[in-house]
Design a protein around this motif. Structure first.
Motif, PDB file in Angstrom:
ATOM      1  N   LEU A 187     -10.134 -19.672   4.344  1.00  0.00           N
ATOM      2  CA  LEU A 187      -9.250 -20.492   3.518  1.00  0.00           C
ATOM      3  C   LEU A 187      -9.413 -21.954   3.914  1.00  0.00           C
ATOM      4  O   LEU A 187      -9.216 -22.314   5.074  1.00  0.00           O
ATOM      5  CB  LEU A 187      -7.790 -20.062   3.706  1.00  0.00           C
ATOM      6  N   CYS A 222      -8.856 -26.235   2.478  1.00  0.00           N
ATOM      7  CA  CYS A 222      -8.210 -27.112   1.499  1.00  0.00           C
ATOM      8  C   CYS A 222      -8.371 -28.563   1.945  1.00  0.00           C
ATOM      9  O   CYS A 222      -8.713 -28.846   3.095  1.00  0.00           O
ATOM     10  CB  CYS A 222      -6.723 -26.766   1.354  1.00  0.00           C
ATOM     11  N   TRP A 237       0.258 -20.625   2.609  1.00  0.00           N
ATOM     12  CA  TRP A 237      -0.704 -19.791   1.900  1.00  0.00           C
ATOM     13  C   TRP A 237      -0.065 -18.458   1.513  1.00  0.00           C
ATOM     14  O   TRP A 237       0.733 -17.913   2.272  1.00  0.00           O
ATOM     15  CB  TRP A 237      -1.922 -19.496   2.781  1.00  0.00           C
ATOM     16  N   GLU A 250      -2.847 -13.114  -2.164  1.00  0.00           N
ATOM     17  CA  GLU A 250      -3.696 -13.788  -3.142  1.00  0.00           C
ATOM     18  C   GLU A 250      -4.692 -14.740  -2.496  1.00  0.00           C
ATOM     19  O   GLU A 250      -5.590 -15.251  -3.159  1.00  0.00           O
ATOM     20  CB  GLU A 250      -2.828 -14.552  -4.141  1.00  0.00           C
ATOM     21  N   ARG A 251      -4.492 -15.037  -1.205  1.00  0.00           N
ATOM     22  CA  ARG A 251      -5.377 -15.903  -0.425  1.00  0.00           C
ATOM     23  C   ARG A 251      -5.563 -17.265  -1.093  1.00  0.00           C
ATOM     24  O   ARG A 251      -6.689 -17.735  -1.299  1.00  0.00           O
ATOM     25  CB  ARG A 251      -6.730 -15.224  -0.193  1.00  0.00           C
ATOM     26  N   ARG A 252      -4.438 -17.886  -1.414  1.00  0.00           N
ATOM     27  CA  ARG A 252      -4.486 -19.209  -2.030  1.00  0.00           C
ATOM     28  C   ARG A 252      -3.336 -20.078  -1.526  1.00  0.00           C
ATOM     29  O   ARG A 252      -2.316 -19.579  -1.041  1.00  0.00           O
ATOM     30  CB  ARG A 252      -4.402 -19.083  -3.557  1.00  0.00           C
ATOM     31  N   LYS A 253      -3.518 -21.374  -1.646  1.00  0.00           N
ATOM     32  CA  LYS A 253      -2.500 -22.341  -1.225  1.00  0.00           C
ATOM     33  C   LYS A 253      -1.342 -22.348  -2.224  1.00  0.00           C
ATOM     34  O   LYS A 253      -1.561 -22.420  -3.433  1.00  0.00           O
ATOM     35  CB  LYS A 253      -3.141 -23.736  -1.150  1.00  0.00           C
TER      36      LYS A 253
END
Length: 462
Positions: free
Chosen positions: A135, A137, A168, A172-175
């Motif tokens: 991950l 960003c 996070w 869903e493994r997203r910010k």
């Protein structure tokens, strides 16, 4: 080696408590213990088990409230059993569900008491490339310094030397959220509470409501975990705050600092509780063993301390050769430490010397033939699985033997960069790493080939 490993201080009227190591009484029964894992002899001073009684007295309910209280307990118990049955039915295609429920109840009871040793290390499979999720960003351009997970393991919180905090979604493994640093935040109302320097520690409360963060300043900031709105700021430390840890049995936050002190804060009232003194150098890390008992690593004073808050005393542990970076609770009776000397040490609270030492746990540095500096350590609570990280290019997995007298190597997994933080999530389903080009506490060396990122490893068992 300090002989004053058990220190008791008489009560004072002030809330501020100083633990003086000069006027101490220690009971020593020296025993020569042979460390089977490396052949080292270790002097081990036993501490009376009478001091470690963790029993708690329950309040007697009044006759007027007895019926309503019992009804509430029955309803809660029914809901709990229904939830367990549902989970067991999903997990077991065949078999006796009631038997599974009985085993689950037994495990939960032992787990809460800190006595359960889950045997998971032997069943663990070495991760493959397909099990790794990275991950990244724009808010984390510099080294990741610390990681924290929500109590329900649905979210990860990461912080970096950019002074930014990122939330996070693990599934869903997203910010899904950001707390920006002062130089990036444009909202003047939020900007006044933003961090302005490298963030050194994160901790999430066990009720899931609060996220605590600290940086190179003296302020501890409290945030709402859902909205990321600032709730409170604690002031009182005189130097940078290097470690934070919540107690699972109370809503107390423990902090440690380079000012050599440990402080306790209550988040129910957002108030200061007390200060603990004893370390001779800046404190580098902290964890909580049980209610009113914390453990700290003293950096270059080469000691670890168990703070017995109600008894106003402390236990001093010696065994490391250089600065101690990290300390982590294994269960209520045992803990782990690592640091600059390249050792991983396993401790029991009844002995002032390590139960087991792994020398050169991450090998030797090719440039100077010195042990690689171990920057992080973690374990699956109340289990036999231990994980350690350094900057030698490997994340290493270990198995703690049942008698706590030896730690065996399982396997290693390649990770380039300083592994500054390790934490388990999802009840041991995931391992989350905070990786950076630099050590979390300084800029002594830079691994330019590393990527500043959060690494999520899916753990699989046989």
């Amino acid at each position: 080696m300090s002989s004053n490993f058990f220190i008791r201080k008489s009560k004072q009227n002030s809330k501020r408590k100083s633990f003086d190591s000069k006027n101490s009484v220690s009971k020593k029964n020296k025993v020569n213990a042979q460390d089977k894992s490396n052949g080292k002899e270790i002097d081990s001073d036993e501490i009376s088990s009478d001091e470690e009684d963790l029993k708690r007295n329950s309040d007697v309910e009044s006759d007027e409230n007895l019926v309503s209280a019992q009804e509430k307990k029955v309803l809660l118990a029914k809901k709990y059993l229904e939830e367990i049955e549902r989970e067991e039915k999903e997990r077991l295609e065949t078999g006796d569900v009631r038997r599974g429920v009985t085993n689950r109840l037994r495990e939960d009871l032992l787990d809460q008491a800190g006595k359960l040793t889950k045997k998971v290390a032997d069943k663990l499979l070495k991760p493959e490339d397909s099990d790794i999720f990275v991950l990244r960003c724009k808010e984390h351009k510099l080294s990741i310094t610390c990681i924290a997970t929500s109590y329900d393991s649905t979210h990860i919180f990461s912080a970096s030397k950019d002074a930014n905090i990122v939330k996070w979604d693990l599934s869903e493994r997203r910010k899904v959220g950001v707390i920006l640093s002062k130089h990036l935040e444009k909202d003047e109302n939020r900007k006044q509470f933003s961090h302005n320097s490298s963030i050194l520690s994160l901790a999430v409360s066990y009720n899931g409501k609060y996220l605590a963060s600290s940086d190179e300043s003296t302020i501890i900031r409290i945030w709402d975990t859902c909205t990321l709105v600032h709730r409170h700021s604690f002031t009182g430390h005189r130097s940078r705050v290097t470690g934070l840890a919540f107690c699972s049995e109370t809503n107390n936050l423990y902090s440690c600092s380079k000012d050599r002190s440990v402080r306790i804060w209550n988040l129910d009232e957002m108030s200061f509780v007390e200060t603990l003194f004893g370390h001779q150098c800046g404190v580098t890390d902290i964890d909580v063993l049980s209610k009113d008992r914390a453990i700290t690593s003293g950096g270059t004073d080469n000691t670890l301390r168990v703070w017995k808050v109600q008894e106003e005393s402390q236990l001093i542990f010696n065994g490391h050769l250089k600065s101690i970076d990290r300390v982590r609770r294994l269960d209520q009776q045992h803990f782990l430490s690592c640091g600059e000397d390249g050792q991983v040490c396993l401790w029991g609270i009844l002995k002032k010397k390590p139960l087991c030492i792994i020398p050169e746990a991450h090998g030797l540095d090719d440039s100077n033939n010195q042990p690689n500096w171990i920057s992080s350590i973690s374990c699956l609570p109340n289990s036999d699985l231990i994980v350690s990280g350094a900057n030698d290019g490997h994340l290493r997995f270990w198995k703690c033997e049942e008698n706590f007298r030896s730690v065996l190597s399982l396997f290693s997994f390649p990770v380039i960069g300083f592994i500054n933080s390790i934490t388990f999530a999802g009840g041991g389903k995931y391992l989350v790493l905070g990786v950076g080009q630099e050590h979390r506490l300084g800029r002594w060396y830079k691994e330019s080939t590393a990527k500043n990122s959060v690494v999520v490893i899916l753990l699989k068992s046989r």
